[in-house]
Enzyme design. Structure first.
Site, PDB file in Angstrom:
ATOM      1  CE  LYS A 185      -1.539   2.964   2.791  1.00 57.35           C
ATOM      2  NZ  LYS A 185      -1.680   4.152   1.901  1.00 57.35           N
ATOM      3  CD  GLU A 260      12.333   4.838   9.141  1.00 54.24           C
ATOM      4  OE1 GLU A 260      12.102   5.701  10.016  1.00 54.24           O
ATOM      5  OE2 GLU A 260      12.460   5.090   7.945  1.00 54.24           O
ATOM      6  CB  CYS A 299      12.769   9.288   8.102  1.00 56.10           C
ATOM      7  SG  CYS A 299      13.796   8.122   7.195  1.00 56.10           S
ATOM      8  CD  GLU A 402       9.917  12.761  11.495  1.00 59.07           C
ATOM      9  OE1 GLU A 402      10.837  12.261  10.843  1.00 59.07           O
ATOM     10  OE2 GLU A 402       8.925  12.115  11.885  1.00 59.07           O
TER      11      GLU A 402
END
Length: 508
Positions: A185, A260, A299, A402
């Site tokens: 996906k 992750e 990331c 983040e």
């Protein structure tokens, strides 16, 4: 490679060897973030489409004619190498598609395709070079005991929007090398190159039902994959909130889970790294690359500059000057160094973080606003200037959370101990870097950083042979390297008695 008539008609769900529309008939327009205009249409799948794809993957794993798990290692490796060759063949088209879909520069898109081909070749070489299992000494010549590795089964692979094809390859290549079937996906906003990869897998000769894709949102397709009783493993790359939901749903059926979940990565610069003009220029240049590649939507972005106080002012001044000179624009245009953010939502999120930082006392040294429109920067595009925020501290949201945008925060330190403490003061632990001319200090600091990857006098390179993962809330499990292949396997102990005798535990 070119857009097929099926994709143009919104048939972007692939299950059991067929390209399908969504069961509901729903579709989604894919926008070019450089101008916010639609340039593709994909199926908007949901739980029903997911169930169809999982059933196809289950059938291909469990039975049928020539099931994929029972193909030889040599056959699987050969197919992975054919896919790598097809990726090289279609490099320009795929790189352009990645650029338009995700907003990155065309050169970044091309590099991504090269890395995807490398990943397929690496896992082909790794799996074909393995032995037949680990022999366990049972203390008798009459016993043959061996530990072997087998495929997990049906894998659900959920990938992010920032590196659509690269992140998909880190999951698909080892899953196939290990003999699994899968349903992938992709992000609903950047699915196009993953769709293209499925076409290449089919072209390379992958058996029907082994590779399946469902295009659609996370709250339907992703959620169903995570909870589905016929899925044996779920691998997710994305945000912390979504990742915890995936883990919670997968726990009900005790699936294998790999997560992750991003990072807030320190880039620690000691003064001795800047003692020469060459060293200073290199450290500044790498700090720019760490923070602003792909508009900071990475990331492992080095979004936290932690610089020794004695060189802070000179370092930040030059960093801000160069950040202000970065050429923003449509990624396909010549000379553009940084593209737009992926969506209006992402830009608004970035603006909110900058506003909160300034309200909390940060000093704006560069950027901090939307750029003026230009010939390469349509007014409707999701552009935001590379931003440097000085005099930041650990209580600021922009330092702790983040951002996933082109925002660099600056903190300072005086001692090595303070530098390590600042670098480790985060709930994440994905990646980090240390810059110093002192080899002993480099090893000491790298050894104390609680991050899954630590670069010394560099930032951002990764090796397919090395595992990639993190500490803390950056997730669990590993990608790439031998550990990445191991994620897609189960371990079996086979104990053979060559001279069986009755044990006589019971009377009779």
């Amino acid at each position: 490679m070119s857009d097929s008539t099926e994709q143009q008609a919104g048939k972007t769900i692939h299950a059991g060897g067929e390209w399908l529309e969504a069961v509901s008939g729903a579709t989604r327009e894919i926008l070019d973030p450089a101008d916010a205009l639609p340039f593709a249409v994909v199926a908007e799948g949901d739980e029903k489409d997911t169930d169809i794809a999982v059933a196809a993957a289950r059938s291909a794993f469990d039975g049928g004619e020539g099931p994929w798990p029972r193909t030889s290692v040599a056959e699987r490796a050969a197919l992975l190498r054919r896919v790598a060759d097809l990726l090289v063949r279609d490099r320009e088209e795929l790189g352009l598609l990645e650029s338009r879909d995700a907003g990155k520069t065309l050169e970044e898109g091309r590099v991504d395709i090269d890395c995807v081909a490398d990943a397929f070749r690496y896992f082909a070489d790794l799996v074909v070079g393995e032995g037949g299992g680990r022999v366990v000494d049972a203390g008798s010549d009459d016993i043959h005991s061996v530990v072997v590795h087998e495929p997990v089964g049906v894998c659900a692979l959920i990938t992010p929007w920032n590196y659509p094809l690269l992140q998909a390859s880190w999951k698909i290549a080892p899953a196939l090398a290990a003999g699994n079937t899968f349903v992938v996906k992709p992000s609903e906003i950047t699915p196009l190159t993953t769709i293209a990869l499925i076409r290449l897998l089919v072209e390379a000769g992958l058996p029907v039902g082994v590779a399946n894709i469902v295009t659609g949102p996370g709250h339907t397709v992703g959620a169903r994959l995570a909870e589905h009783p016929e899925v044996d493993l779920v691998s997710f790359t994305g945000g912390l909130v979504s990742g915890t939901k995936v883990a919670r749903a997968a726990a009900v059926t005790v699936k294998k889970v790999a997560l992750e979940l991003g990072g807030k990565n320190p880039n620690v610069v000691f003064a001795d790294a800047c003692a020469t003009e060459e060293g200073f220029d290199t450290a500044v240049d790498q700090a720019l690359n760490a923070a602003f590649i792909h508009s900071g939507q990475v990331c492992s972005a080095g979004s936290r500059l932690i610089v020794e106080e004695s060189v802070r002012e000179r370092f930040v001044a030059e960093l801000a000057r160069r950040a202000g000179a970065i050429r923003l624009g449509r990624g396909t245009e010549d000379g553009v160094e940084c593209g737009p953010l992926v969506s209006e939502q992402q830009r608004e999120k970035t603006e909110a973080y900058v506003a909160s930082a300034l309200a909390e006392g940060a000093v704006l040294r560069a950027g901090g606003s939307r750029p003026e429109p230009s010939g390469t920067r349509p007014a409707t595009g999701y552009f935001y200037e590379p931003t440097v925020l000085d005099q930041c501290h650990r209580e600021m949201r922009v330092v702790r959370e983040e951002v996933f945008g082109p925002v660099l925060t600056v903190e300072t330190f005086r001692t090595e101990e303070e530098a390590v403490a600042l670098a480790n003061d985060t709930e994440y632990g994905l990646a980090g870097a240390v810059w110093t001319a002192d080899a002993g200090r480099a090893r000491r600091v790298a050894g104390r950083l609680r991050h899954g990857t630590v670069w010394i006098n560099d930032f951002h390179p990764y090796l397919p042979q090395a595992e990639w993962g993190g500490f803390g809330k950056s997730g669990v499990g590993r990608e790439l390297g031998p550990a990445g292949l191991a994620e897609y396997r189960e371990t079996k102990h086979v104990y053979q008695n060559l001279a069986p005798k009755p044990v006589r535990w019971f009377a009779g």
